[in-house]
Scaffold this motif. Structure first.
Motif, mmCIF file in Angstrom:
data_model
loop_
_atom_site.group_PDB
_atom_site.id
_atom_site.type_symbol
_atom_site.label_atom_id
_atom_site.label_comp_id
_atom_site.label_asym_id
_atom_site.label_seq_id
_atom_site.Cartn_x
_atom_site.Cartn_y
_atom_site.Cartn_z
ATOM 1 N N SER A 9 0.808 -1.206 0.000
ATOM 2 C CA SER A 9 0.000 0.000 0.000
ATOM 3 C C SER A 9 0.852 1.271 0.000
ATOM 4 O O SER A 9 0.502 2.269 -0.646
ATOM 5 C CB SER A 9 -0.890 -0.039 1.236
ATOM 6 O OG SER A 9 -1.838 0.956 1.165
ATOM 7 N N GLN A 10 1.972 1.195 0.712
ATOM 8 C CA GLN A 10 2.879 2.340 0.748
ATOM 9 C C GLN A 10 3.425 2.661 -0.639
ATOM 10 O O GLN A 10 3.502 3.820 -1.039
ATOM 11 C CB GLN A 10 4.074 2.015 1.643
ATOM 12 C CG GLN A 10 4.009 2.710 2.963
ATOM 13 C CD GLN A 10 5.037 2.156 3.938
ATOM 14 O OE1 GLN A 10 5.643 1.113 3.718
ATOM 15 N NE2 GLN A 10 5.209 2.878 5.021
ATOM 16 N N ILE A 11 3.785 1.614 -1.356
ATOM 17 C CA ILE A 11 4.314 1.823 -2.706
ATOM 18 C C ILE A 11 3.221 2.374 -3.609
ATOM 19 O O ILE A 11 3.409 3.348 -4.330
ATOM 20 C CB ILE A 11 4.908 0.513 -3.273
ATOM 21 C CG1 ILE A 11 6.133 0.122 -2.451
ATOM 22 C CG2 ILE A 11 5.263 0.665 -4.751
ATOM 23 C CD1 ILE A 11 6.623 -1.289 -2.701
ATOM 24 N N ARG A 12 2.045 1.748 -3.511
ATOM 25 C CA ARG A 12 0.966 2.155 -4.414
ATOM 26 C C ARG A 12 0.473 3.571 -4.133
ATOM 27 O O ARG A 12 0.380 4.397 -5.035
ATOM 28 C CB ARG A 12 -0.199 1.168 -4.298
ATOM 29 C CG ARG A 12 -1.388 1.612 -5.129
ATOM 30 C CD ARG A 12 -2.412 0.531 -5.265
ATOM 31 N NE ARG A 12 -1.865 -0.608 -5.963
ATOM 32 C CZ ARG A 12 -2.198 -1.870 -5.722
ATOM 33 N NH1 ARG A 12 -3.076 -2.161 -4.794
ATOM 34 N NH2 ARG A 12 -1.664 -2.839 -6.426
ATOM 35 N N TRP A 13 0.139 3.830 -2.884
ATOM 36 C CA TRP A 13 -0.541 5.096 -2.566
ATOM 37 C C TRP A 13 0.400 6.174 -2.051
ATOM 38 O O TRP A 13 0.049 7.348 -2.018
ATOM 39 C CB TRP A 13 -1.678 4.853 -1.585
ATOM 40 C CG TRP A 13 -2.673 3.900 -2.136
ATOM 41 C CD1 TRP A 13 -2.859 2.599 -1.758
ATOM 42 C CD2 TRP A 13 -3.595 4.126 -3.215
ATOM 43 N NE1 TRP A 13 -3.851 2.012 -2.521
ATOM 44 C CE2 TRP A 13 -4.307 2.932 -3.422
ATOM 45 C CE3 TRP A 13 -3.880 5.236 -4.032
ATOM 46 C CZ2 TRP A 13 -5.294 2.803 -4.402
ATOM 47 C CZ3 TRP A 13 -4.859 5.112 -5.008
ATOM 48 C CH2 TRP A 13 -5.550 3.903 -5.186
ATOM 49 N N GLY A 14 1.602 5.740 -1.638
ATOM 50 C CA GLY A 14 2.584 6.714 -1.178
ATOM 51 C C GLY A 14 3.519 7.138 -2.305
ATOM 52 O O GLY A 14 4.196 8.158 -2.216
#
Ligand code: PLP
Length: 207
Positions: free
Chosen positions: A47-52
Motif C-alpha cells: 500500500s505504501q508503494i501504491r498510494w505513497g
C-alpha cells in the motif's frame, strides 16, 4: 465488471471498498478514472508503494482502508497511511496504535475484526469476547471503534455470520458493519452491511 456497474447493484447506503491487493497499476488507474474513491489494502508495504508513491497524486482524494492483518511493529506506518484500519483484533495492537498516534498526531477510524466462525487460523476477536474487548479498549485507551468487520469461513454459508456481525454492531451501538466480498456481497447487503469489500469481481483475478 466496472465499478459503476457494481455500484448499481447496491444502493447509496453501502460503501463499496475496492479491494485492490495484488492488482496491477493499470487496473487501479481504470478504477480511479471510473470515479472510485474508496480502496482497501491488505498489506502496509504494498500500500505504501501504491498510494505513497505510484498514485500519491490522488492520495488526498481517496479513502484508504487497511483490511488485512496488522503487525504491531507496523503501527506507525499504518496510521500514517490509512484513514481507516478495519482489523483491530487485540489489545496489544491497540496499544501500539495509540503509541504511534502519540507520535503521529491522530488515530485513524478503527473497526474491530470479529472471528465469527471461531476459526483458529483466522484473526479476530471471538464473538463472546467482544464485550470485554470493547470495554477494555474504552477503559485503557479511550477508544470507541466505529464498527465491526468479519470474513466468514470459506466453506460455510455466509448469512449467519453476516447476521451475527450486524447484530453485534447494533447491540454495542456501533456505526459500521464491513462484510461481504465478491462471492457474497449481495447477501451481506441484505443483512445490513454498510461497507462491502470487493476485489476480484471488480478488478478481475489477482496477479
Ligand atoms: C481479498 C479480500 C477481499 C476481496 O476479496 P474478493 O473475493 O476478491 O472480492 C475482501 N476483504 C478482505 C479482508 C480481503 O483480504
Amino acid at each position: 465488471m466496472t465499478a459503476a456497474a457494481k455500484r448499481a447493484d447496491m444502493n447509496d447506503d453501502q460503501v463499496l471498498i475496492a479491494a485492490s491487493k495484488k492488482q496491477p497499476d493499470f487496473k487501479i488507474k481504470e478504477m480511479l478514472s471510473a470515479g472510485q474513491k474508496v480502496f482497501g489494502e491488505n498489506r502496509v508495504q504494498e500500500s505504501q508503494i501504491r498510494w505513497g508513491e505510484t498514485f500519491q497524486y490522488v492520495r488526498k482524494d481517496i479513502e484508504l482502508r487497511l483490511i488485512g492483518p496488522l503487525q504491531s511493529n507496523k503501527a506507525l506506518e499504518a496510521i500514517r497511511l490509512f484513514d481507516v484500519i478495519e482489523t483491530l483484533d487485540r489489545m496489544s495492537l491497540a496499544k501500539a496504535l495509540v503509541k504511534a498516534a502519540d507520535k503521529h498526531g491522530s488515530l485513524p477510524s478503527l473497526l474491530v475484526q470479529v472471528n465469527t466462525g471461531e476459526e483458529p487460523q483466522k484473526s479476530g476477536v471471538l464473538p463472546r469476547q467482544l464485550p470485554l474487548f470493547l470495554r477494555e479498549l474504552k477503559k485503557e485507551y479511550n477508544i470507541i471503534p466505529s464498527g465491526l468487520m468479519c470474513i466468514p469461513p470459506q466453506k460455510e454459508a455466509a448469512s449467519p455470520h453476516f447476521w451475527l456481525l450486524r447484530k453485534l454492531t447494533e447491540d454495542y451501538g456501533l456505526q459500521f458493519t464491513s462484510m461481504g466480498m465478491s462471492n457474497d456481497f449481495e447477501v451481506a447487503v441484505e443483512m445490513g452491511a454498510t461497507h462491502v469489500r470487493i476485489g476480484s469481481a471488480l478488478f478481475g483475478s489477482r496477479i
